[in-house]
Design an enzyme around this catalytic site. Structure first.
Site, PDB file in Angstrom:
ATOM      1  N   HIS A 113     -25.958 -33.714  16.243  1.00 44.20           N
ATOM      2  CA  HIS A 113     -26.970 -33.378  15.746  1.00 44.20           C
ATOM      3  C   HIS A 113     -28.129 -33.636  15.747  1.00 44.20           C
ATOM      4  CE1 HIS A 113     -23.978 -33.629  12.762  1.00 44.20           C
ATOM      5  NE2 HIS A 113     -24.957 -33.659  11.944  1.00 44.20           N
ATOM      6  N   CYS A 172       1.174  -1.098  -0.225  1.00 46.34           N
ATOM      7  CA  CYS A 172       0.301  -0.242  -0.261  1.00 46.34           C
ATOM      8  C   CYS A 172       1.093   1.346   0.098  1.00 46.34           C
ATOM      9  CB  CYS A 172      -0.835  -0.112   1.246  1.00 46.34           C
ATOM     10  SG  CYS A 172      -0.096   0.202   2.816  1.00 46.34           S
TER      11      CYS A 172
END
Length: 640
Positions: free
Chosen positions: A537, A15
C-alpha cells in the site's frame, strides 16, 4: 490474552419464541469469538428444544458463562463460575463487549443466586423487575404452541367442515370435523394454565410448576369466585407470579435434612396451591374478573376511530423492536384476548407482524445497488420469515441502518394495525403473517391482506427514500475490472508493483512516486501476510483518487516477497490513496486482510474464471466509503 490457551466461554441464548433471536444471538457471539480469539460453545434454547447441551467437562473447563436470554434460565450448574446474565438483544448488538465483560463477571454462588432466585444478589427492584419479565416471557414462550395448535385446529375444522347457515359456518355435530374442533378447543383451553405454570417455574424453578398449573386453572374457572367469564390471561399472569414467589419463599425456609427430600415435591406444591388458590378465590379473583370483563366490554365496543387508534398502537409496538419487549407486550395482549372471545386485537397484531420483514425484503429487491451483498441476502431471507409471521427477519438490516429502518417499521406497522382495526380483521390464532390467513385462521382475509399490503408499502417507501437520500453522487469505483491482473508474468516484486500501478490507470498521476512509496513501505516491514498473500500500500501525492488493484499469479509465476511463512506470493492487493486521504487506506487494508485470513475467500479468488468474478468477491469485504455512507465501492462495470 494467552494465544496458546485462549479462554473458554460458554453461552446460552434464548428468546421467548425460540426462533430468530435465539439463533441470531448465537451466530453473533460465534463471529465475535472468532474475531477475538476466544473459544466459545453455545447452547441454544429454541422452539425445537435445547441444542448443543454443555457437558460436565465443558462446564468444568469454562472460564466464564454468558446467559443471553429473555426467559428464565437456571444457573445452578454454573456454581463457582463467572456468570454474566443479560438480555438476548445484547448478544446481537454487542457480542464482543459481552465476551469481554463475561471474563470479569462475578462468580455464581449457587442456587441462591440463580436467575430464578430474585433478590439473592444485590439487584434490588431492578433485579426483581428483570426476573418478572423473564418469567413472563418464559410463560409466553410455553403458551404459544398451545394457542397456535388449538387455534389452527379450530380454523381448519371450521373452514373445511363448516356448513353455511343463517348464523354463519357451523360444524355438524357428530362429524369428523366436530372431533377436530374439540381437539382444538382442548388445546386452546390450556393456554392460561400453561402461562401461569411457566411464569411460576420461571421464578421458583420446578417447585413452582404444579402450583402454577393449578392456580392457573383457578383463574379461568370463574364459578369458583362468582364470575361467568373468569379472570382470563390477566388472572393467569397474577396466579403465575404469586405462585412463583410463594413457592420461592417456602423453598428458602431451612428444614431438617430428613424433611428436605419431600419439601419440593409435597410441601411446596401443596402449600403454594392452597395459599394462592384460596387467596385468588376469596380475595383477588372477583375484582380481577370484573376488571377483565370491563376490558373486554370496552374492546368489544370499539369501532371507527377507537379501533383505529388501538390498532395503530398495537401495530406500532409490534413493529418497533421486532420481537423485543414492546413487541411481546402487544403480542401477549392480542393473543390473551383470543380465549376470551375477542380475536380483533390479535387481528391488528397479525397484520403488523409481517410488515418489517416483508418491507425490508422488498426494499432490498427494489434498490439492490443501494445495499451490500450481505444486506441483500438477509433481505431475501426476511421475505420468507415475513411470510411465516416472524418479525425478527428485519433485525439485521434494522441493526445496520437503525435510523432509516426502525421509524419506517413503526409507521408501516401502525398503518397495518389501524386498518385491520378499522376493517374488523379477526385472528383466532396467536400468530401472524400471511400463513395464518391462508390456513383459515383469519376472518376478513381480503381486508387482512389489504392492511398488510398498505403497511408494507409505506415501510418500503420510507426505507427506500431514507436510504436513497444517503446515496452518494456517482463516483468512480475503487476497483475496476481493468485493475485486475489474472495470471500476470512479473520478473520480481518491483516489476509486479509497476504492473499494478499501470493497471490503476489515470487514478495515479505520478506512477514513479507511488512505486517509491510502496517500496519504502516494504523496506520498513514486509506486507506479505502469509498464505501466498501480500497487501502492498502507498499513500502519497502521486495518487489522484483512491484505487485498488489486484493481481493473481499462477504457481509458476509466484513472486518472492519475504513472507513470514517463506511462501512465494500469488495474490497481491495494491492499495493507493492520496496524501490527504487520512487513514482511509487502513480501513480498506483491515477489511481485505481479515477476509484473506479465510481459506474460503482465498480459494474463491484463486479459482475465479474471469475478472468480473474477482471483482464480485472483493465487493463483499470492502468497508463503507467514509463521509457519504456508500457501500458501493466496487463496480465490475466501470472501465477506467
Amino acid at each position: 490474552m494467552d494465544t496458546q490457551n485462549p479462554p473458554l466461554i460458554l453461552a446460552i441464548t434464548a428468546c421467548p419464541t425460540g426462533i430468530a433471536h435465539t439463533y441470531m444471538a448465537a451466530e453473533k457471539l460465534q463471529a465475535a469469538a472468532e474475531e477475538s480469539g476466544v473459544r466459545l460453545k453455545v447452547e441454544t434454547h429454541g422452539s425445537i428444544g435445547v441444542e448443543g447441551t454443555f457437558s460436565a467437562a465443558d462446564i468444568a473447563a469454562a472460564d466464564a458463562v454468558i446467559i443471553a436470554a429473555d426467559v428464565a434460565i437456571p444457573k445452578d450448574r454454573f456454581a463457582g463460575k463467572r456468570v454474566l446474565a443479560t438480555a438476548v438483544d445484547e448478544a446481537i448488538k454487542r457480542p464482543k463487549e459481552l465476551l469481554e465483560r463475561a471474563q470479569e463477571a462475578s462468580v455464581e454462588r449457587g442456587v441462591a443466586a440463580s436467575a430464578s432466585d430474585p433478590g439473592a444478589s444485590a439487584g434490588g427492584a431492578q433485579e426483581h423487575l428483570r426476573t418478572m419479565y423473564q418469567a413472563l416471557m418464559n410463560g409466553v414462550s410455553h403458551m404459544i404452541p398451545f394457542v397456535v395448535t388449538g387455534g389452527l385446529l379450530l380454523a381448519v375444522a371450521l373452514s373445511i367442515g363448516g356448513q353455511p347457515t343463517a348464523e354463519g359456518l357451523v360444524i355438524p355435530e357428530g362429524s369428523f370435523w366436530a372431533t377436530v374442533e374439540q381437539l382444538g378447543s382442548l388445546a386452546f383451553s390450556l393456554m392460561v394454565p400453561v402461562l401461569s405454570a411457566y411464569i411460576a417455574a420461571g421464578i421458583a424453578q420446578r417447585p413452582g410448576l404444579a402450583p402454577g398449573f393449578i392456580t392457573g386453572l383457578v383463574a379461568v374457572t370463574g364459578s369458583l369466585y362468582g364470575s361467568e367469564a373468569g379472570a382470563g390471561f390477566i388472572g393467569g399472569i397474577i396466579t403465575g407470579i404469586l405462585s412463583g414467589y410463594v413457592a420461592l419463599g417456602i423453598r428458602r425456609i431451612p428444614v431438617n435434612r430428613f424433611v428436605a427430600p419431600i419439601w419440593p415435591i409435597i410441601v411446596i406444591p401443596i402449600a403454594t396451591s392452597l395459599i394462592v388458590g384460596l387467596l385468588f378465590i376469596y380475595v383477588i379473583g372477583h375484582p380481577v374478573a370484573a376488571l377483565f370483563e370491563a376490558l373486554m366490554s370496552a374492546l368489544q365496543g370499539l369501532d371507527g376511530g377507537s379501533a383505529i387508534i388501538l390498532g395503530a398502537v398495537i401495530g406500532g409496538m409490534i413493529a418497533f423492536d421486532m420481537g423485543g419487549p414492546f413487541n411481546k407486550t402487544a403480542f401477549l395482549f392480542g393473543g390473551g384476548l383470543i380465549a376470551a372471545g375477542n380475536p380483533y386485537p390479535m387481528g391488528m397484531a397479525a397484520a403488523a407482524i409481517s410488515v418489517p420483514p416483508l418491507a425490508v425484503g422488498a426494499a432490498t429487491l427494489l434498490r439492490r445497488r443501494w445495499f451490500t451483498p450481505a444486506e441483500r441476502e438477509t433481505g431475501a431471507a426476511s421475505l420468507v420469515m415475513g411470510f411465516f409471521g416472524i418479525s425478527e427477519g428485519a433485525i439485521p438490516l434494522a441493526a445496520a441502518r437503525p435510523l432509516q429502518v426502525i421509524p419506517a417499521n413503526v409507521v408501516g406497522g401502525a398503518i397495518a394495525g389501524a386498518l385491520a382495526g378499522w376493517w374488523s380483521v379477526a385472528d383466532h390464532v396467536m400468530h401472524g403473517g400471511p400463513i395464518v390467513a391462508l390456513l383459515g385462521a383469519v376472518d376478513g382475509v381480503a381486508w387482512f391482506f389489504l392492511a398488510l399490503t398498505a403497511g408494507v408499502a409505506a415501510t418500503t417507501a420510507i426505507i427506500v427514500i431514507a436510504v436513497g437520500v444517503r446515496q452518494p453522487k456517482a463516483q468512480k469505483a475503487l476497483l475496476s475490472e481493468r485493475a485486475v491482473l489474472l495470471d500476470a508474468h512479473p520478473r520480481d516484486r518491483e516489476h509486479l508493483l509497476r504492473l499494478l500501478i499501470d493497471a490503476a490507470g489515470d487514478r495515479i498521476a505520478r506512477p514513479d512516486q507511488v512505486l517509491r512509496a510502496a517500496l519504502d513501505r516494504e523496506a520498513k516491514s514486509t506486507t506479505a501476510v502469509g498464505d501466498a498473500v501480500a497487501i502492498p500500500h502507498a499513500r502519497c501525492a502521486g495518487v489522484r483518487e483512491p484505487v485498488l488493484a489486484v493481481a493473481r499469479l499462477g504457481e509458476a509465476e509466484a513472486v518472492e516477497w519475504d513472507a513470514p511463512d517463506e511462501q512465494p506470493v500469488r495474490l497481491v492487493f495494491l492499495i493507493a490513496v492520496p496524501e490527504e486521504a487520512g487513514k482511509q487506506h487502513l480501513a480498506i487494508l483491515a477489511r481485505i486482510a481479515r477476509a484473506l485470513t479465510t481459506s474460503d475467500f482465498r480459494a474463491r479468488l484463486l479459482s475465479a474464471e474471469n475478472k468480473s468474478e474477482v471483482v464480485a468477491h472483493v465487493t463483499s469485504v470492502l468497508p463503507p466509503n467514509e463521509g457519504n455512507g456508500s457501500r458501493a465501492l466496487v463496480d465490475s462495470g466501470e472501465r477506467t
